[in-house]
Design an enzyme around this catalytic site. Structure first.
Site, mmCIF file in Angstrom:
data_model
loop_
_atom_site.group_PDB
_atom_site.id
_atom_site.type_symbol
_atom_site.label_atom_id
_atom_site.label_comp_id
_atom_site.label_asym_id
_atom_site.label_seq_id
_atom_site.Cartn_x
_atom_site.Cartn_y
_atom_site.Cartn_z
ATOM 1 N N ARG A 1 25.313 -25.880 -5.672
ATOM 2 C CA ARG A 1 25.957 -24.723 -5.033
ATOM 3 C C ARG A 1 26.015 -23.521 -5.969
ATOM 4 O O ARG A 1 26.396 -22.430 -5.575
ATOM 5 C CB ARG A 1 27.385 -25.103 -4.619
ATOM 6 C CG ARG A 1 27.454 -26.202 -3.578
ATOM 7 C CD ARG A 1 28.837 -26.841 -3.560
ATOM 8 N NE ARG A 1 29.832 -25.954 -3.036
ATOM 9 C CZ ARG A 1 30.258 -25.998 -1.765
ATOM 10 N NH1 ARG A 1 29.737 -26.883 -0.943
ATOM 11 N NH2 ARG A 1 31.172 -25.189 -1.322
ATOM 12 N N GLU B 1 10.874 -6.667 6.105
ATOM 13 C CA GLU B 1 11.459 -7.939 5.650
ATOM 14 C C GLU B 1 10.907 -9.102 6.459
ATOM 15 O O GLU B 1 10.565 -10.150 5.926
ATOM 16 C CB GLU B 1 12.991 -7.878 5.756
ATOM 17 C CG GLU B 1 13.710 -9.139 5.384
ATOM 18 C CD GLU B 1 13.426 -9.630 3.956
ATOM 19 O OE1 GLU B 1 12.865 -8.860 3.146
ATOM 20 O OE2 GLU B 1 13.721 -10.799 3.670
ATOM 21 N N HIS C 1 -1.511 6.140 14.038
ATOM 22 C CA HIS C 1 -2.210 6.898 12.973
ATOM 23 C C HIS C 1 -3.155 5.991 12.202
ATOM 24 O O HIS C 1 -3.241 6.068 10.980
ATOM 25 C CB HIS C 1 -1.167 7.520 12.042
ATOM 26 C CG HIS C 1 -0.286 8.493 12.737
ATOM 27 N ND1 HIS C 1 -0.700 9.765 13.089
ATOM 28 C CD2 HIS C 1 0.976 8.368 13.223
ATOM 29 C CE1 HIS C 1 0.277 10.385 13.724
ATOM 30 N NE2 HIS C 1 1.316 9.566 13.831
ATOM 31 N N ASN D 1 38.750 -22.823 -3.524
ATOM 32 C CA ASN D 1 37.478 -22.223 -3.126
ATOM 33 C C ASN D 1 37.809 -21.268 -1.992
ATOM 34 O O ASN D 1 38.557 -21.611 -1.082
ATOM 35 C CB ASN D 1 36.514 -23.324 -2.637
ATOM 36 C CG ASN D 1 35.167 -22.733 -2.239
ATOM 37 O OD1 ASN D 1 34.865 -21.583 -2.569
ATOM 38 N ND2 ASN D 1 34.371 -23.523 -1.543
ATOM 39 N N GLY D 2 37.297 -20.032 -2.060
ATOM 40 C CA GLY D 2 37.576 -19.042 -1.014
ATOM 41 C C GLY D 2 38.114 -17.777 -1.637
ATOM 42 O O GLY D 2 37.954 -17.531 -2.830
ATOM 43 N N CYS E 1 32.155 -21.767 -4.670
ATOM 44 C CA CYS E 1 32.722 -22.697 -5.647
ATOM 45 C C CYS E 1 32.647 -24.128 -5.108
ATOM 46 O O CYS E 1 32.447 -24.361 -3.932
ATOM 47 C CB CYS E 1 34.175 -22.341 -5.914
ATOM 48 S SG CYS E 1 34.376 -20.623 -6.355
ATOM 49 N N GLU F 1 5.391 -14.884 2.772
ATOM 50 C CA GLU F 1 5.846 -15.753 1.682
ATOM 51 C C GLU F 1 5.708 -17.228 1.996
ATOM 52 O O GLU F 1 5.387 -18.028 1.141
ATOM 53 C CB GLU F 1 7.345 -15.477 1.410
ATOM 54 C CG GLU F 1 7.637 -14.277 0.598
ATOM 55 C CD GLU F 1 9.097 -14.258 0.209
ATOM 56 O OE1 GLU F 1 9.943 -14.018 1.069
ATOM 57 O OE2 GLU F 1 9.376 -14.502 -0.967
ATOM 58 N N LYS G 1 11.702 -18.033 -7.756
ATOM 59 C CA LYS G 1 12.942 -17.509 -7.161
ATOM 60 C C LYS G 1 13.372 -16.235 -7.868
ATOM 61 O O LYS G 1 13.857 -15.316 -7.254
ATOM 62 C CB LYS G 1 14.058 -18.558 -7.246
ATOM 63 C CG LYS G 1 15.360 -18.122 -6.573
ATOM 64 C CD LYS G 1 15.172 -17.818 -5.107
ATOM 65 C CE LYS G 1 16.370 -17.147 -4.468
ATOM 66 N NZ LYS G 1 16.056 -16.568 -3.148
ATOM 67 N N TRP H 1 32.082 -19.982 -8.853
ATOM 68 C CA TRP H 1 31.056 -18.955 -8.658
ATOM 69 C C TRP H 1 31.850 -17.665 -8.558
ATOM 70 O O TRP H 1 32.520 -17.429 -7.561
ATOM 71 C CB TRP H 1 30.291 -19.241 -7.372
ATOM 72 C CG TRP H 1 29.233 -18.247 -7.040
ATOM 73 C CD1 TRP H 1 29.398 -17.044 -6.423
ATOM 74 C CD2 TRP H 1 27.828 -18.353 -7.302
ATOM 75 N NE1 TRP H 1 28.200 -16.413 -6.283
ATOM 76 C CE2 TRP H 1 27.214 -17.182 -6.808
ATOM 77 C CE3 TRP H 1 27.034 -19.312 -7.895
ATOM 78 C CZ2 TRP H 1 25.841 -16.962 -6.893
ATOM 79 C CZ3 TRP H 1 25.657 -19.095 -7.979
ATOM 80 C CH2 TRP H 1 25.088 -17.935 -7.484
ATOM 81 N N LYS I 1 8.852 -12.250 4.847
ATOM 82 C CA LYS I 1 9.221 -13.656 5.094
ATOM 83 C C LYS I 1 8.001 -14.438 5.559
ATOM 84 O O LYS I 1 7.705 -15.522 5.087
ATOM 85 C CB LYS I 1 10.334 -13.738 6.154
ATOM 86 C CG LYS I 1 11.684 -13.257 5.703
ATOM 87 C CD LYS I 1 12.390 -14.195 4.783
ATOM 88 C CE LYS I 1 12.322 -13.944 3.328
ATOM 89 N NZ LYS I 1 12.497 -12.725 2.665
HETATM 90 C C1 AGP Z 1 12.340 -12.461 -1.351
HETATM 91 O O1 AGP Z 1 12.151 -13.363 -0.274
HETATM 92 C C2 AGP Z 1 11.452 -12.786 -2.511
HETATM 93 N N1 AGP Z 1 11.749 -14.077 -3.017
HETATM 94 C C3 AGP Z 1 11.375 -11.693 -3.561
HETATM 95 O O2 AGP Z 1 10.778 -10.580 -2.938
HETATM 96 C C4 AGP Z 1 12.718 -11.224 -4.168
HETATM 97 O O3 AGP Z 1 13.462 -10.537 -3.196
HETATM 98 C C5 AGP Z 1 12.391 -10.256 -5.322
HETATM 99 O O4 AGP Z 1 11.712 -10.987 -6.311
HETATM 100 C C6 AGP Z 1 13.639 -9.616 -5.913
HETATM 101 O O5 AGP Z 1 14.476 -10.610 -6.437
HETATM 102 P P1 AGP Z 1 15.969 -10.202 -6.841
HETATM 103 O O6 AGP Z 1 16.659 -9.808 -5.571
HETATM 104 O O7 AGP Z 1 16.567 -11.434 -7.457
HETATM 105 O O8 AGP Z 1 15.902 -9.052 -7.790
#
Ligand code: AGP
Length: 604
Positions: free
Chosen positions: A27, A480, A503, A99-100, A2, A487, A599, A75, A484
Site C-alpha cells: 500500500r 490521456e 486540418h 488510517n484516514g 496507511c 501504454e 513506473k 503514507w 493509456k
Molecule cells: C502514465 O500512465 C505513465 N506511466 C507516465 O506517462 C507517467 O505519467 C510519467 O512518467 C510521469 O510520471 P510522474 O507523474 O511520476 O512524474
C-alpha cells in the site's frame, strides 16, 4: 494510504505485528511503528523509511506473554514523514493508530492545546489519543471515554487504541477507511486494514461497516453500530490468496486502482472543502502574492492533468496559464519571470525531466509548488510548497488514480485562487464545490458499464490506429485516453482536438481507423458532434462516449446526465481507462507491467 494491524493474544505479538505490516507494504508508506501493552507496561517503537528499520529497532524486544498490540505504516497526508509523525501516537497512558483524515482535527487540537495538552507531532491523528484521555478523566470506563471520543470525530478513520487502564483490551472504530477483525479457535483477535495480514492467521473475519466501533478482549468481540446499538459480527471466510487480496480481488493492480478512484478522490477532498471555500492547510495564500502567471510543467499523464488544469485556471481564476512538457522545457532556454508561479506535477515526485525543470525555476528565483502523490519525494523536498494528491500507492505503471486525484486537486486549486483573486462570485464557488463533492460518485464503476466495455473491446484489437478526440478540457482527456491505450495495448493511438481533424488527420479516415469521440453534453456539444459527423461521413469507425444518444456512431457508450461538464469529464475518464484495460487483456498483455515502461522515469 496507511496500513493498520492489531493483535490480542498470547503469541509473539511483535512478530505478528511486524509481519502484518510487511503484508501491507504494497500500500506504500514512508514510516512505521508498533506499540505493545503486556504485563501492564507499554513498549513502543517507530522508524522512518522501510520496515527493516523498525525491525532493527525492535530486535531485542521480546513479546512472549498475553498482550494487546497495534501497528501502523504511514503514507503522509498531514505532516512530513518523521519519527514524531509516525504512528502509534501516545498520550499519558494510551496509544493510537489511525488510517484516514480527521477533518475537525484543527478545532480539537486548538481546544486541547488551550487546556495544556502538549502535542508532539504535526499529524491530525494525535488529537484522537489526547481527546480520549481528556474524556477518560470524566468517564466511568475506558469504553465510555472511547465512545464519546469517536462521536466527536469528523472525517474518515480506521482506529485502534490501547490504554493502560484496560490492558487486555483493544478499542476500535471505523468510518470511511477500511478495517476488519479476524478470530480463530484460540480466541485470538487480529485487526488489519485489508485481508492479507490475516491470511494464515485466522479463518473468519468481520468487515466493519461505517460507524462501527467497539472493543475486543480475550473472550469478547463487542461491536456497536452508528446508532450505538450492539450488533452481532457478520463473519465471512477469509480469502487464502495473498496476491489476489492485495488486488482486492481484481485481476490487476490497474483495475483495482480504477475501481478505488472513488475512495481515493474522497480522501483527496477530505478536509479541503467548506461550503463556499477551498482550504489547503499545506500552503499559504501568500504563495500567490505578486503572481500574474502560472506555468505548469510535467511529463506523460501528469502533463495531461496539467493541460486540464490550464483550462480551469484561466476559466475560473482568470490567471494566465501555460503548460510545458518537462523534457522540452529544460532545453529550450525559456524566459522565466518572477511573477510566474512554477508548478510541477508528478505522481512519483522523482521524474528526472520534471525535477530538472523545478531546479531551473529555483535557480531563477521563481516561487515553486509541486502537486505530488509521494510525500518526502525529491520534488516535495525541493519545492517551496506542496499539495499531496492522497491517491495512495499506485502500482499499475499506467497511471489512473494519480491522474484523477491530480485533476481533482487542480479543480480545487483553481477555485482557491479564484477566491483569492475574487474572480468568481462566492455563489459560483459554492456551486462548484457542490459539484466537487459529486466526483467520487461520478467515477464509481458499475458492473453493467464494465461489462459493456469488456464486450465492446473485442472490436478494437486491430485497425491502423486510433484517434481519441475531444474539445476544450476533453482534449487533454483524449490525450490521456490515447496514452493509456498505447501504454498497455501497444496499439497506436493519438489524442487530438476534435476541431483539428479536418486540418489533415481526416485523410486517414476509413473503416480501419477507430475514433473514440468524447461528446460531453455541457461543453461545445454541437461543435464536437459536427466534427464526429465529418469522420462518420468518411466511414471512419467511431465509438462515441456521451450522455446524448448519437445514431451515427458504430459504437456508443452512454454516460450519465450530469449538471456540469467536469462531472462528465470524470465519468468519461473511467470509460477510457477501462477501454484500454479490456483491449489490453484481450491482447494478452501484462496490464500492470507493460513492456519497455517503468513506473517512475528517474533517468533522462
Ligand atoms: C502514465 O500512465 C505513465 N506511466 C507516465 O506517462 C507517467 O505519467 C510519467 O512518467 C510521469 O510520471 P510522474 O507523474 O511520476 O512524474
Amino acid at each position: 494510504m496507511c496500513g493498520i494491524v492489531g493483535y490480542l493474544g498470547e503469541k509473539d505479538t511483535k512478530e505478528i505485528l511486524l509481519s502484518g505490516l510487511k503484508e501491507l507494504e504494497y500500500r506504500g508508506y514512508d514510516s512505521a511503528g508498533i506499540a505493545v501493552l503486556q504485563d501492564g507496561n507499554f513498549n513502543s517503537y517507530k522508524a522512518v523509511g522501510k520496515l527493516v528499520n523498525l525491525e532493527e529497532k525492535t530486535k531485542d524486544f521480546v513479546t512472549d506473554k498475553f498482550a494487546a498490540g497495534i501497528g501502523h505504516t504511514r503514507w503522509a497526508t498531514h505532516g512530513k514523514p518523521t519519527e514524531l509523525n509516525a504512528h502509534p501516537h501516545v498520550g499519558q497512558s494510551s496509544y493510537v493508530v489511525h488510517n484516514g483524515i480527521i477533518e475537525n482535527y484543527a478545532t480539537l487540537k486548538k481546544e486541547l492545546t488551550s487546556e495544556g495538552v502538549k502535542f508532539l507531532s504535526q499529524t491530525d491523528t494525535e488529537v484522537i489519543v489526547h481527546q480520549f484521555e481528556k474524556n477518560l478523566k470524566k468517564s466511568d470506563s475506558a469504553f465510555e471515554a472511547f465512545t464519546k471520543t469517536v462521536s466527536e470525530l469528523e472525517g474518515a478513520y480506521a482506529i485502534l487504541l490501547v490504554t493502560k487502564s484496560e490492558d487486555k483490551t483493544i478499542f476500535f472504530a471505523k468510518n470511511g477507511s477500511p478495517m476488519l477483525v479476524g478470530i480463530n479457535e484460540e480466541n485470538e483477535k487480529y485487526f488489519a486494514s485489508s485481508d492479507t495480514p490475516l491470511i494464515g492467521r485466522c479463518s473468519d473475519v468481520n468487515y466493519f461497516e461505517d460507524g462501527d466501533y467497539g472493543f475486543v478482549t480475550k473472550n469478547q468481540l463487542a461491536i456497536f453500530n452508528k446508532k450505538n446499538a450492539k450488533v452481532e459480527p457478520k463473519f465471512t471466510k477469509l480469502s487464502t490468496n495473498k496476491l489476489s487480496a492485495q488486488k482486492d480481488g481484481h485481476r490487476f493492480f490497474m483495475e483495482k486502482e480504477i475501481y478505488e478512484q472513488s475512495t481515493v478522490i474522497s480522501d483527496t477532498l477530505l478536509g479541503r472543502l467548506r461550503d463556499s471555500q477551498v482550504l489547503f492547510d499545506e500552503i499559504e495564500s501568500s504563495l500567490f502574492d505578486g503572481i500574474n502567471e502560472i506555468k505548469l510543467c510535467a511529463c506523460g499523464t501528469s502533463y495531461h492533468s496539467a493541460l486540464s488544469a490550464s483550462y480551469m485556471f484561466e476559466r475560473y481564476a482568470k490567471i494566465k496559464t501555460s503548460v510545458e512538457v518537462a523534457s522540452e522545457f529544460r532545453y529550450r532556454e525559456p524566459v522565466m519571470t518572477q511573477d510566474t508561479l512554477f508548478v510541477v506535477i508528478s505522481q512519483s515526485g522523482e521524474t528526472a525531466d520534471t525535477l530538472e525543470t523545478l531546479k531551473m525555476a529555483k535557480r531563477n528565483n521563481l516561487k515553486t509548488l509541486v502537486i505530488c502523490n509521494v510525500d518526502n519525494s525529491s520534488m516535495v523536498r525541493l519545492a517551496d510548497a506542496s499539495i499531496l494528491t492522497r491517491a495512495g500507492v499506485e502500482k499499475g505503471v499506467a497511471s489512473t488514480k494519480a491522474f484523477a486525484t491530480q485533476v481533482t486537486v487542480f479543480w480545487m486549486l483553481s477555485l482557491y485562487v479564484a477566491k483569492l483573486k475574487n474572480s468568481l462570485a462566492d455563489a459560483e464557488i459554492a456551486r462548484q464545490i457542490k459539484l466537487l463533492r459529486q466526483v467520487p460518485a461520478s467515477v464509481k464503476v458499475t458492473d453493467d458499464r464494465h461489462e459493456r466495455i469488456k464486450r465492446l473491446s473485442k472490436r478494437y484489437l486491430h485497425g491502423h490506429g486510433f484517434f481519441f478526440i475531444g474539445r476544450d478540457v476533453f482534449f487533454p482527456l483524449a490525450l490521456e485516453g490515447a496514452l493509456k491505450l498505447k501504454e498497455i495495448s501497444y496499439l497506436h493511438a493519438e489524442g487530438y482536438p476534435s476541431g483539428e481533424m479536418k486540418h489533415g488527420p481526416i485523410a486517414l479516415a476509413d473503416p480501419e481507423l477507430f475514433t473514440i469521440a468524447l461528446l460531453p453534453q455541457h461543453l461545445l456539444y454541437e461543435k464536437a458532434k459536427s466534427n464526429v459527423e465529418e469522420l462518420s461521413a468518411r466511414d471512419s469507425t467511431i465509438c462515441v462516449i456521451s450522455p446524448i444518444v448519437f445514431d451515427k456512431a458504430d459504437d456508443f457508450i452512454q454516460t450519465g446526465n450530469h449538471e456540469d461538464y467536469m462531472l462528465e469529464f470524470f465519468e468519461m475518464m473511467v470509460v477510457v481507462q477501462l477501454l484500454s484495460l479490456e483491449i489490453s487483456v484481450r491482447l494478452g498483455n501484462d496490464v500492470d507491467m507493460p513492456r519497455n515502461l517503468a513506473k517512475s522515469v528517474t533517468v533522462e
